[in-house]
Design a protein around this motif. Structure first.
Motif, mmCIF file in Angstrom:
data_model
loop_
_atom_site.group_PDB
_atom_site.id
_atom_site.type_symbol
_atom_site.label_atom_id
_atom_site.label_comp_id
_atom_site.label_asym_id
_atom_site.label_seq_id
_atom_site.Cartn_x
_atom_site.Cartn_y
_atom_site.Cartn_z
ATOM 1 N N LEU A 59 0.821 -1.219 0.000
ATOM 2 C CA LEU A 59 0.000 0.000 0.000
ATOM 3 C C LEU A 59 0.852 1.265 0.000
ATOM 4 N N ALA A 60 2.171 1.105 0.140
ATOM 5 C CA ALA A 60 3.061 2.251 0.388
ATOM 6 C C ALA A 60 2.823 3.442 -0.542
ATOM 7 N N ASP A 61 2.676 3.180 -1.845
ATOM 8 C CA ASP A 61 2.589 4.322 -2.764
ATOM 9 C C ASP A 61 1.155 4.698 -3.118
ATOM 10 N N MET A 82 10.286 24.565 -1.019
ATOM 11 C CA MET A 82 9.649 24.473 -2.326
ATOM 12 C C MET A 82 9.183 23.041 -2.591
ATOM 13 N N ARG A 83 8.385 22.874 -3.653
ATOM 14 C CA ARG A 83 7.762 21.585 -3.990
ATOM 15 C C ARG A 83 7.074 21.002 -2.764
ATOM 16 N N THR A 84 6.538 21.875 -1.938
ATOM 17 C CA THR A 84 5.995 21.446 -0.655
ATOM 18 C C THR A 84 4.568 21.949 -0.511
ATOM 19 N N ALA A 85 3.673 21.032 -0.187
ATOM 20 C CA ALA A 85 2.278 21.406 0.033
ATOM 21 C C ALA A 85 1.963 21.325 1.518
ATOM 22 N N ASP A 95 7.352 13.091 -2.670
ATOM 23 C CA ASP A 95 6.809 11.906 -2.010
ATOM 24 C C ASP A 95 7.581 11.547 -0.747
ATOM 25 N N ALA A 96 8.417 12.473 -0.260
ATOM 26 C CA ALA A 96 9.151 12.220 0.981
ATOM 27 C C ALA A 96 8.170 12.143 2.148
ATOM 28 N N HIS A 97 8.616 11.598 3.299
ATOM 29 C CA HIS A 97 7.722 11.501 4.444
ATOM 30 C C HIS A 97 7.297 12.899 4.898
ATOM 31 N N PRO A 128 0.919 9.852 -0.536
ATOM 32 C CA PRO A 128 1.105 8.398 -0.414
ATOM 33 C C PRO A 128 1.021 7.937 1.047
ATOM 34 N N ILE A 129 0.496 6.748 1.232
ATOM 35 C CA ILE A 129 0.346 6.189 2.578
ATOM 36 C C ILE A 129 1.683 6.150 3.312
ATOM 37 N N ALA A 130 2.751 5.740 2.612
ATOM 38 C CA ALA A 130 4.054 5.646 3.278
ATOM 39 C C ALA A 130 4.551 7.011 3.756
ATOM 40 N N ALA A 131 4.075 8.093 3.101
ATOM 41 C CA ALA A 131 4.515 9.426 3.507
ATOM 42 C C ALA A 131 3.761 9.918 4.743
ATOM 43 N N ILE A 132 2.669 9.246 5.086
ATOM 44 C CA ILE A 132 1.858 9.653 6.237
ATOM 45 C C ILE A 132 2.110 8.743 7.443
ATOM 46 N N ALA A 133 2.261 7.437 7.157
ATOM 47 C CA ALA A 133 2.325 6.431 8.230
ATOM 48 C C ALA A 133 3.414 6.755 9.248
ATOM 49 N N ASP A 134 3.105 6.583 10.529
ATOM 50 C CA ASP A 134 4.061 6.864 11.598
ATOM 51 C C ASP A 134 3.847 5.865 12.737
#
Lengths: 394, 487
Positions: free
Chosen positions: A319-321, B84-87, B106-108, B465-471
């Motif tokens: 699900l990562a991406d 930049m490139r940051t929302a 797509d960074a965390h 992306p989910i991986a960028a949110i998950a903690d």
């Protein structure tokens, strides 16, 4: 349909149901079909709270929220009874689209409940045993068998139970269809009417209750509390104390993706309900809180998204991406002792209730049972003592 | 809970308003972070050429570009920190400020804390729904402007421009200068009459630059022989899998097409420019109060004279608060920046008042000009009535006007419409369709558009992306655990 300033269409009724969620609408349907004079009052619009904002899952396996934290042994009898109730709910859902003559979006996708630790795996085996006793079909799958049947699950999971009957329906259509059929059978439904007080008049011939509402006063012989998260407040109006609290729940929704898996996925030890819908979006929730706020009813919380999605990623790494596009929230009622509140009060005769956690799965069944009891108290079976409306008030 | 980054002021949006607000705050010594989704500062109006392009001669790019370029250089040389490139995808109120969740590519994601937040989200093209609007070859003015400004690219040969307001003059003129073959430019509003000219003359003080621009644009259209036709509106785009023909018609005063006036013209590019609408996602999410003015783009956030919104410690400036152009945006940025500095206790009120006075005076003059052009630039409600039954309104979820009408007949609640049709549930979160759906509800139930509540605002305001949110550090808060004392 909206607007909170509606006037009452009538000034008396045999049965007044308070709450236009799935429980209230189902009860109105069953009573009206039997010819009972029913008026349903809803403060907002039909199905706009938990019944329409939950994710529509059928929670048939015994789940983490039914366990008291002391394993299955401490609550053996209650859990066994709950499992039997699940089986009955399962049978009801099987026939419900046919009975209501509409597409409720029922899909039996099957459901996994996964374990990451030895303790959790032990709990899976215990609950599987209980479910077997109750007659619910589940199996425990581990090791290579799990990898081959569910390759999308993380490789480090120790095992999972599978329940083929689990799945979901469309929560946006169920209560509204019950409401529509109830109206066709003669029930009156009034939206935009808030109940502000209930006076008891035990000796009055015109009805035992005077219900004060935002749209005027109303007389009724019987009142049914189907107010879910607000049922405690309503009970309080007749002097009863319900063991309930309400919490906002956070849900995450993703963009559409090609089909990755069919079954619903839950976790026996961590908060997770995960499924991919028919349109391809992933709905990820499972019991994470919302904040409190004055300007939005139930704001979603960043920390809940972060924690919830971490569990999802641990269970389904691919699900990562997948991108989250939205979050939403709804409010849910919890009973402190894990049992629903259903039946008639002994202390306040004529005052009934139909309130349950996991209400989407169970309310259609509990509402039908309550209707049977109200229609024919002599022959319909009563409810277990632990469902009692008076259990805290005594 | 934030990730350790603390700022006095967070400015969201790197356009004219954001840059000027951030520089005002940073110049006063406040630790200031400026965040923008694009790779370069400047926003839409001062958009700089894309990566890989180098400007060797700024002259052909126009005075506006040069002005913007200088402003960007000044911001980059200031004490303002930039991301930049940051929302900013979520903001949550804290006791003494706000947490903002930042997503960079797509960074965390990371969460920063700011005592005060200045929202300068800018505006996007007012979304217009008409038969054929989803055909390839239909493009918005902002979209085409981006292609031209950043990639030097024109995606068609024969273009029809359909629009209204200042853009309807400026944009075709700029494109003609760039070499576009514009078959016809349609303006839904009326041609200026003698009274308009008199009103314009009366409001000319302090606005000569804009009036001279307008005259130059008009002259440009004449020079390039672009016919400019007033009181005509786009009716539909036709073609086999892409735009081949454009149909337009005369309109009445409320922009409803008049039967029997349709004309068809061959074209492979249809550029739509019916003005701009403020980007509201973050302003909605913080729970700010709104007013409504279609001439300013629809919903406009409610503010005091210091650009304070109704939400504590949140300010708003620029086109995101009501579309008034880059000059007003720059001045509002100054006012909002000064307000934040004053409210932080870093500037006495009388000094802030004196410093803000020139900007406030210029803003007043611009608004006088806007009043003078109100008749010409009035946006008719017919703009939301162009779709037919089979026209897709929500393109993310492919919901047609017919699907929507069916549900809207039974409810005036946009959340119910959304729930039952999926309109607005896609990746754009209703940015395109929600105003149109509100207008449909307004027509069906005879409710003023301004009073129709939008659906509940929800984070994340951009897909992440989910991986960028998950903690994993966030653990189960124990909602399902019974209170102590119970079994």
């Amino acid at each position: 349909m909206t607007g909170y300033d509606a006037t009452l269409p009538r000034s008396e009724a045999d049965v007044v149901i308070v709450g236009g969620g799935i429980a209230g609408c189902a009860l109105a349907y069953h009573l009206a079909m039997a010819g009972t004079d029913v008026l349903l009052l809803e403060r907002g619009s039909i199905n706009r709270e938990a019944s329409g904002t939950n994710a529509g899952s059928f929670h048939l396996q015994l789940a983490i929220h039914q366990l008291s934290g002391k394993g299955t042994a401490a609550d053996h009898d209650r859990l066994l009874a709950d499992a039997r109730l699940s089986l009955e709910a399962d049978r009801l859902w099987d026939k419900l689209s046919g009975e209501l003559d509409g597409d409720l979006g029922v899909h039996r996708t099957g459901g996994w409940m996964v374990a990451e630790t030895e303790d959790q795996l032990r709990t899976l085996y215990e609950k599987h045993e209980l479910e077997e006793q109750a007659g619910i079909e589940t199996e425990v799958v581990t090791g290579a068998a799990l990898r081959s049947r569910a390759p999308y699950l993380a490789g480090n999971l120790l095992g999972a139970t599978y329940c083929p009957a689990e799945g979901h329906a469309n929560p946006l259509v169920v209560a509204p269809l019950y409401a529509k059929r109830a109206q066709e059978a003669g029930a009156t439904i009034a939206t935009g009417v808030e109940v502000t007080g209930i006076d008891r008049q035990p000796d009055s011939a015109g009805g035992r209750f005077v219900i004060r509402t935002s749209g005027g006063d109303l007389r009724a012989h019987r009142v049914v509390n189907c107010a879910g998260a607000w049922s405690g407040r309503l009970a309080d109006m007749v002097g009863l104390r319900f063991p309930v609290r309400s919490e906002g729940l956070h849900v995450n929704v993703s963009e559409r993706r090609p089909r990755m898996f069919e079954p619903m996925i839950q976790h026996i030890g961590r908060r997770l309900t995960l499924k991919q819908t028919e349109v391809g979006t992933f709905i990820i929730g499972g019991g994470w809180p919302t904040g409190t706020s004055t300007h939005r009813r139930y704001p979603t919380l960043w920390s809940s998204a972060a924690g919830n999605l971490a569990v999802a990623l641990d269970v389904v790494p691919t699900l990562a991406d997948v991108r989250i596009v939205r979050t939403w929230s709804g409010v849910i009622v919890f009973t402190d002792d894990f049992s629903p509140i259903v039946g008639e009060s002994e202390q306040v005769p004529g005052f009934f209730a139909c309130v349950a956690s996991t209400g989407f799965t169970f309310s259609p069944l509990l509402a039908r049972q309550l209707a049977e009891r109200m229609l024919d108290p002599a022959t319909a079976s009563g409810f277990p003592q632990r469902y009692s409306l008076d259990r805290v008030s005594h | 809970m934030h990730d350790g980054e603390r700022y006095a002021v967070l400015v969201v949006g790197g356009g004219p308003a954001g840059m000027s607000a951030a520089m005002t705050a940073a110049d006063a010594g406040l630790r200031t972070l400026l965040v923008d989704e694009r790779p370069t500062l400047g926003g839409q109006v001062f958009k700089q050429p894309g990566l890989g392009f180098a400007v060797t001669d700024g002259r052909p790019l126009g005075a506006q570009w040069r002005y913007g370029h200088r402003m960007v250089q000044r911001a980059e040389g200031s004490a303002v920190m930039t991301a930049m490139r940051t929302a900013v995808i979520d903001v949550e109120e804290q006791r003494d400020g706000w947490n903002a969740v930042l997503a960079t590519d797509d960074a965390h994601t990371r969460t920063v804390f700011a005592s005060r937040v200045i929202l300068c989200p800018g505006a996007h093209d007012r979304p217009i729904v008409f038969p054929g609007w989803t055909l390839p070859g239909v493009i918005t003015a902002g979209g085409l402007q981006s292609l031209v400004k950043t990639q030097r690219f024109m995606p068609g040969r024969r273009m029809v421009f359909a629009g209204s307001g200042p853009v309807a003059l400026a944009f075709p003129a700029q494109l003609a200068e760039f070499g576009a073959d514009i078959v016809v430019a349609l303006e839904a509003g009326p041609a200026p009459n003698a009274a308009d000219v008199a009103r314009l003359a009366g409001a000319a003080a302090g606005n000569l630059d804009l009036l001279i621009d307008a005259a130059r644009y008009r002259a440009g259209l004449l020079r390039h022989r672009v016919p400019l036709r007033y009181r005509r509106i786009i009716v539909r785009a036709e073609g086999d899998r892409r735009v081949e023909r454009v149909v337009h018609a005369a309109v009445d005063a409320d922009w409803r097409p008049i039967a029997g006036t349709e004309e068809t013209v061959a074209a492979d590019l249809l550029c739509i420019g019916y003005g701009f609408a403020p980007s509201l996602e973050l302003l909605r999410l913080i729970g700010a109060g709104f007013d409504d003015d279609e001439a300013l783009g629809g919903p406009t956030v409610r503010r005091d004279r210091w650009c304070r919104t109704t939400a504590a410690r949140i300010y708003a400036a620029g086109d995101g608060t009501g579309v008034e152009g880059s000059k007003v945006a720059i001045d509002e940025g100054v006012v909002a920046g000064l307000a934040a500095v004053m409210d932080e206790g870093s500037l006495p009120e009388e000094k802030a008042v004196a410093a803000a006075a020139p900007a406030l005076r210029r803003i007043r003059r611009r608004r006088a000009l806007a009043r003078a052009t109100a008749r010409m630039y009035h946006v008719g409600r017919g703009i939301y009535g162009l779709a037919d039954e089979s026209t897709v309104v929500c393109r993310c979820e492919e919901v047609t006007a017919g699907d929507l009408a069916h549900v809207i007949a039974t409810t005036d609640d946009i959340s119910v419409v959304k729930a039952l049709t999926r309109a607005g549930m896609g990746p754009c979160q209703g940015r395109y369709c929600s105003r149109h759906i509100s207008a449909m509800i307004g027509r069906e139930h005879d409710i003023a558009l301004a009073t129709i509540a939008p659906s509940t605002p929800r984070m994340p305001v951009r897909p992440v992306p989910i991986a960028a949110i998950a903690d994993r550090a966030v653990t189960d808060p124990g909602l399902f655990t019974a209170p102590s004392g119970n079994p």
